[in-house]
Design a protein around this motif. Structure first.
Motif, PDB file in Angstrom:
ATOM      1  N   LYS A 165       0.707  -1.194   0.041  1.00 36.03           N
ATOM      2  CA  LYS A 165       0.084  -0.074  -0.015  1.00 36.03           C
ATOM      3  C   LYS A 165       0.692   1.313   0.023  1.00 36.03           C
ATOM      4  CE  LYS A 165      -4.178  -1.829   1.908  1.00 36.03           C
ATOM      5  NZ  LYS A 165      -5.363  -1.491   2.929  1.00 36.03           N
ATOM      6  N   LEU A 166       0.153   2.413  -0.222  1.00 35.23           N
ATOM      7  CA  LEU A 166       1.124   3.564  -0.503  1.00 35.23           C
ATOM      8  C   LEU A 166       0.521   4.565   0.256  1.00 35.23           C
ATOM      9  CD1 LEU A 166       3.317   5.384  -1.954  1.00 35.23           C
ATOM     10  CD2 LEU A 166       1.935   5.343  -4.030  1.00 35.23           C
ATOM     11  N   VAL A 167       1.104   5.458   0.939  1.00 38.43           N
ATOM     12  CA  VAL A 167       0.480   6.895   1.650  1.00 38.43           C
ATOM     13  C   VAL A 167       1.579   8.052   1.393  1.00 38.43           C
ATOM     14  CG1 VAL A 167      -0.131   7.950   3.774  1.00 38.43           C
ATOM     15  CG2 VAL A 167      -0.483   5.581   3.456  1.00 38.43           C
ATOM     16  N   VAL A 168       0.943   9.116   0.585  1.00 41.83           N
ATOM     17  CA  VAL A 168       1.804  10.305   0.401  1.00 41.83           C
ATOM     18  C   VAL A 168       1.045  11.326   1.020  1.00 41.83           C
ATOM     19  CG1 VAL A 168       3.143   9.163  -1.683  1.00 41.83           C
ATOM     20  CG2 VAL A 168       1.137  10.353  -1.993  1.00 41.83           C
ATOM     21  N   TRP A 169       1.869  12.280   1.222  1.00 44.76           N
ATOM     22  CA  TRP A 169       1.467  13.754   1.705  1.00 44.76           C
ATOM     23  C   TRP A 169       2.457  14.887   1.427  1.00 44.76           C
ATOM     24  CZ3 TRP A 169       3.059  10.096   4.850  1.00 44.76           C
ATOM     25  CH2 TRP A 169       3.975  10.226   5.838  1.00 44.76           C
ATOM     26  N   GLY A 170       1.905  16.037   1.270  1.00 42.79           N
ATOM     27  CA  GLY A 170       2.970  16.958   0.700  1.00 42.79           C
ATOM     28  C   GLY A 170       3.858  16.610  -0.202  1.00 42.79           C
ATOM     29  N   SER A 171       3.601  15.938  -1.369  1.00 39.16           N
ATOM     30  CA  SER A 171       4.280  15.541  -2.472  1.00 39.16           C
ATOM     31  C   SER A 171       3.790  16.232  -3.741  1.00 39.16           C
ATOM     32  CB  SER A 171       4.442  13.925  -2.686  1.00 39.16           C
ATOM     33  OG  SER A 171       4.870  13.423  -1.722  1.00 39.16           O
ATOM     34  N   ASN A 172       4.643  16.254  -4.728  1.00 39.74           N
ATOM     35  CA  ASN A 172       4.373  16.718  -6.232  1.00 39.74           C
ATOM     36  C   ASN A 172       4.927  15.666  -7.306  1.00 39.74           C
ATOM     37  OD1 ASN A 172       7.112  17.869  -5.030  1.00 39.74           O
ATOM     38  ND2 ASN A 172       6.966  19.030  -7.081  1.00 39.74           N
ATOM     39  N   VAL A 231       8.826  15.298 -12.330  1.00 41.57           N
ATOM     40  CA  VAL A 231       9.336  14.506 -11.462  1.00 41.57           C
ATOM     41  C   VAL A 231       9.129  13.063 -11.568  1.00 41.57           C
ATOM     42  CG1 VAL A 231       9.336  14.163  -8.783  1.00 41.57           C
ATOM     43  CG2 VAL A 231       9.408  16.604  -9.732  1.00 41.57           C
ATOM     44  N   CYS A 232       7.630  12.690 -11.682  1.00 41.94           N
ATOM     45  CA  CYS A 232       7.403  11.367 -11.767  1.00 41.94           C
ATOM     46  C   CYS A 232       6.041  11.471 -12.273  1.00 41.94           C
ATOM     47  CB  CYS A 232       7.722  10.545 -10.348  1.00 41.94           C
ATOM     48  SG  CYS A 232       6.384  11.325  -9.129  1.00 41.94           S
ATOM     49  N   ARG A 233       5.749  11.985 -13.275  1.00 39.88           N
ATOM     50  CA  ARG A 233       4.164  11.990 -13.696  1.00 39.88           C
ATOM     51  C   ARG A 233       3.930  10.800 -14.559  1.00 39.88           C
ATOM     52  NH1 ARG A 233       3.785  18.042 -16.286  1.00 39.88           N
ATOM     53  NH2 ARG A 233       5.672  17.328 -16.891  1.00 39.88           N
ATOM     54  N   ASP A 234       5.025  10.230 -14.927  1.00 40.17           N
ATOM     55  CA  ASP A 234       4.869   9.219 -15.982  1.00 40.17           C
ATOM     56  C   ASP A 234       4.674   7.906 -15.104  1.00 40.17           C
ATOM     57  OD1 ASP A 234       7.508   9.713 -15.059  1.00 40.17           O
ATOM     58  OD2 ASP A 234       8.336   8.348 -16.516  1.00 40.17           O
ATOM     59  N   GLN A 235       4.857   7.891 -13.617  1.00 37.60           N
ATOM     60  CA  GLN A 235       4.995   6.841 -12.930  1.00 37.60           C
ATOM     61  C   GLN A 235       3.429   6.553 -12.328  1.00 37.60           C
ATOM     62  OE1 GLN A 235       7.142   4.371 -12.517  1.00 37.60           O
ATOM     63  NE2 GLN A 235       8.635   5.544 -13.762  1.00 37.60           N
ATOM     64  N   LEU A 236       2.660   7.612 -12.514  1.00 32.83           N
ATOM     65  CA  LEU A 236       1.557   7.462 -11.778  1.00 32.83           C
ATOM     66  C   LEU A 236       0.616   6.444 -12.274  1.00 32.83           C
ATOM     67  CD1 LEU A 236       0.581  11.277 -10.894  1.00 32.83           C
ATOM     68  CD2 LEU A 236       1.818   9.413  -9.794  1.00 32.83           C
ATOM     69  N   PRO A 237       0.288   6.152 -13.819  1.00 27.61           N
ATOM     70  CA  PRO A 237      -0.526   5.248 -14.161  1.00 27.61           C
ATOM     71  C   PRO A 237      -0.082   3.814 -14.000  1.00 27.61           C
ATOM     72  CG  PRO A 237      -0.069   7.040 -15.609  1.00 27.61           C
ATOM     73  CD  PRO A 237       0.899   7.226 -14.699  1.00 27.61           C
ATOM     74  N   LYS A 238       1.292   3.576 -13.693  1.00 35.26           N
ATOM     75  CA  LYS A 238       1.890   2.377 -13.452  1.00 35.26           C
ATOM     76  C   LYS A 238       1.580   1.689 -12.075  1.00 35.26           C
ATOM     77  CE  LYS A 238       5.409   3.375 -16.661  1.00 35.26           C
ATOM     78  NZ  LYS A 238       6.992   3.380 -16.678  1.00 35.26           N
ATOM     79  N   ILE A 239       0.924   2.813 -11.230  1.00 35.90           N
ATOM     80  CA  ILE A 239       0.856   2.438  -9.769  1.00 35.90           C
ATOM     81  C   ILE A 239      -0.556   1.608  -9.455  1.00 35.90           C
ATOM     82  CG2 ILE A 239       0.470   3.331  -7.435  1.00 35.90           C
ATOM     83  CD1 ILE A 239       2.280   5.656  -8.150  1.00 35.90           C
ATOM     84  N   VAL A 240      -0.544   0.739  -9.001  1.00 40.61           N
ATOM     85  CA  VAL A 240      -1.766  -0.431  -9.015  1.00 40.61           C
ATOM     86  C   VAL A 240      -2.093  -0.753  -7.618  1.00 40.61           C
ATOM     87  CG1 VAL A 240      -1.397  -1.476 -10.957  1.00 40.61           C
ATOM     88  CG2 VAL A 240      -0.178  -2.363  -9.052  1.00 40.61           C
ATOM     89  N   CYS A 241      -1.358  -0.431  -6.397  1.00 40.47           N
ATOM     90  CA  CYS A 241      -1.628  -0.620  -5.056  1.00 40.47           C
ATOM     91  C   CYS A 241      -2.524   0.350  -4.616  1.00 40.47           C
ATOM     92  CB  CYS A 241      -0.282  -0.629  -4.321  1.00 40.47           C
ATOM     93  SG  CYS A 241       0.396   0.924  -4.097  1.00 40.47           S
ATOM     94  N   PRO A 242      -3.221  -0.116  -3.654  1.00 40.58           N
ATOM     95  CA  PRO A 242      -4.133   1.020  -2.779  1.00 40.58           C
ATOM     96  C   PRO A 242      -3.562   2.342  -2.526  1.00 40.58           C
ATOM     97  CG  PRO A 242      -4.738  -1.340  -2.214  1.00 40.58           C
ATOM     98  CD  PRO A 242      -3.395  -1.260  -2.908  1.00 40.58           C
ATOM     99  N   THR A 243      -3.853   3.370  -2.550  1.00 41.16           N
ATOM    100  CA  THR A 243      -3.013   4.836  -2.348  1.00 41.16           C
ATOM    101  C   THR A 243      -4.108   5.603  -1.411  1.00 41.16           C
ATOM    102  OG1 THR A 243      -1.734   4.381  -4.324  1.00 41.16           O
ATOM    103  CG2 THR A 243      -1.834   6.675  -3.464  1.00 41.16           C
ATOM    104  N   LEU A 244      -3.338   6.173  -0.513  1.00 37.06           N
ATOM    105  CA  LEU A 244      -3.859   7.204   0.004  1.00 37.06           C
ATOM    106  C   LEU A 244      -3.164   8.330   0.089  1.00 37.06           C
ATOM    107  CD1 LEU A 244      -6.024   8.108   2.197  1.00 37.06           C
ATOM    108  CD2 LEU A 244      -4.600   7.327   4.146  1.00 37.06           C
ATOM    109  N   ILE A 245      -3.857   9.683  -0.397  1.00 36.20           N
ATOM    110  CA  ILE A 245      -3.135  10.759  -0.513  1.00 36.20           C
ATOM    111  C   ILE A 245      -3.839  11.669   0.614  1.00 36.20           C
ATOM    112  CG2 ILE A 245      -2.765  12.850  -1.960  1.00 36.20           C
ATOM    113  CD1 ILE A 245      -3.750  10.248  -4.151  1.00 36.20           C
ATOM    114  N   ILE A 246      -3.062  12.298   1.543  1.00 35.96           N
ATOM    115  CA  ILE A 246      -3.363  13.105   2.485  1.00 35.96           C
ATOM    116  C   ILE A 246      -2.962  14.613   2.135  1.00 35.96           C
ATOM    117  CG2 ILE A 246      -3.636  13.697   4.893  1.00 35.96           C
ATOM    118  CD1 ILE A 246      -2.933  10.757   5.486  1.00 35.96           C
ATOM    119  N   HIS A 247      -3.983  15.298   2.355  1.00 35.84           N
ATOM    120  CA  HIS A 247      -3.418  16.753   2.055  1.00 35.84           C
ATOM    121  C   HIS A 247      -4.195  17.904   3.115  1.00 35.84           C
ATOM    122  CE1 HIS A 247      -2.244  20.339  -0.018  1.00 35.84           C
ATOM    123  NE2 HIS A 247      -3.310  20.989  -0.179  1.00 35.84           N
TER     124      HIS A 247
END
Length: 300
Positions: A165-172, A231-247
């Protein structure tokens, strides 16, 4: 965003910065002088070790004994002892085994001194992935703050089998004109208050931090000018795990378009906006953050 604890810095938002700096400084992890140490606390122990990965001795801290491995990624010039105190101390140690690393040239992963190739986020992603594999972990959940979130997004895109799983915050995932304006405004650390500089100087010394901060600003700007801001826009469509973005919607650093973009481009993602939170929401609201993350990670 790529900026880590810039809400401490007070050049653009001094009131917010003072608040964040004071909160973060209360959560420093005690530094150790050996390659392995164990410091007792109310919830268990935090072990400090180093492992040679990609030709570098990478420092990491470990706590807990749970089946679910969690890997924490700090922000720009951040390390385990400055960025993730409440998570190392308070995440459930029976359900999780928590690791936090210092990227090469950061914290106690020195030598070498930090250098700044154009793809430094990608290199950090490769180092972190190699460290995880060297630790014998087949799958982990990634928690990335700011720059560490950028690295975590790259890892989840390049190595989907590794990321539970993936959790990100404060990222771009890209650098926009507003990001350039802000980072240029805080380039000169001589304009910061002593209290704002202290957490960094305690780790690095003033000369190293001053030099490396300026190099980080330059490297961040090069992404805009030499890599079309990507930075990593091209990677986003490749992400398949459940992802939580907190802002944190009062974040003076990361504009709303960044978490919105991440959410729109990752399948199985969820965006949670915290109306009263700023950039360091995992420190300022540590208990709420930890519960939110634990609930997400344990949800089957």
């Amino acid at each position: 965003m790529a900026v880590t604890r810039l809400a401490r810095l007070g050049v653009l938002r001094a009131d917010s910065a003072r608040c964040l700096c004071g909160q973060a400084s209360r959560h420093l992890i005690t530094n150790s002088t050996s390659s392995f140490s164990s410091s007792a606390n109310g919830n268990g122990s935090i072990q400090s070790e180093k492992k040679e990965v990609n030709g570098v001795q990478l420092h990491y801290e470990k706590t807990g004994s749970g089946d679910h491995a969690v890997f924490l990624l700090p922000g720009a010039l951040g390390c385990s002892r400055t960025d993730f105190g409440p998570q190392l101390e308070k995440l459930n140690k029976e359900k999780f085994t928590v690791f936090c690393w210092d990227p090469r040239g950061y914290g106690k992963s020195r030598p070498p001194d930090r250098d700044w190739p154009l793809d430094f986020y990608g290199r950090d992603a490769e180092d972190a992935t190699a460290l995880i594999k060297a630790l014998g972990l087949s799958q982990v959940s990634l928690l990335g703050w700011s720059d560490g979130g950028n690295t975590a997004l790259i890892m989840a895109g390049r190595y989907p089998e590794l990321c539970r799983k993936l959790v990100v915050w404060g990222s771009n995932t890209y650098v926009c004109d507003k990001d350039i304006e802000f980072t240029e405004a805080i380039r000169d650390i001589n304009k910061w208050s002593d209290g704002m500089k202290k957490p960094f100087i305690d780790v690095y010394g003033e000369a190293y931090f001053c030099e490396q901060w300026g190099r980080w600003v330059d490297a961040f700007h090069r992404i805009k000018h030499k890599n079309n801001g990507n930075v990593c826009r091209d990677q986003l469509p490749k992400i398949v795990c459940p992802t939580l973005i907190i802002h944190g919607q009062l974040d003076p650093i990361v504009v709303q378009e960044h978490p919105d973009y991440i959410h729109a481009n990752i399948r199985h993602s969820r965006l949670v906006n915290w109306p009263k939170a700023k950039h360091n929401l995992h420190l300022r609201y540590a208990d709420d953050f930890n519960k939110t993350v634990e609930d997400f990670l344990l949800d089957p």
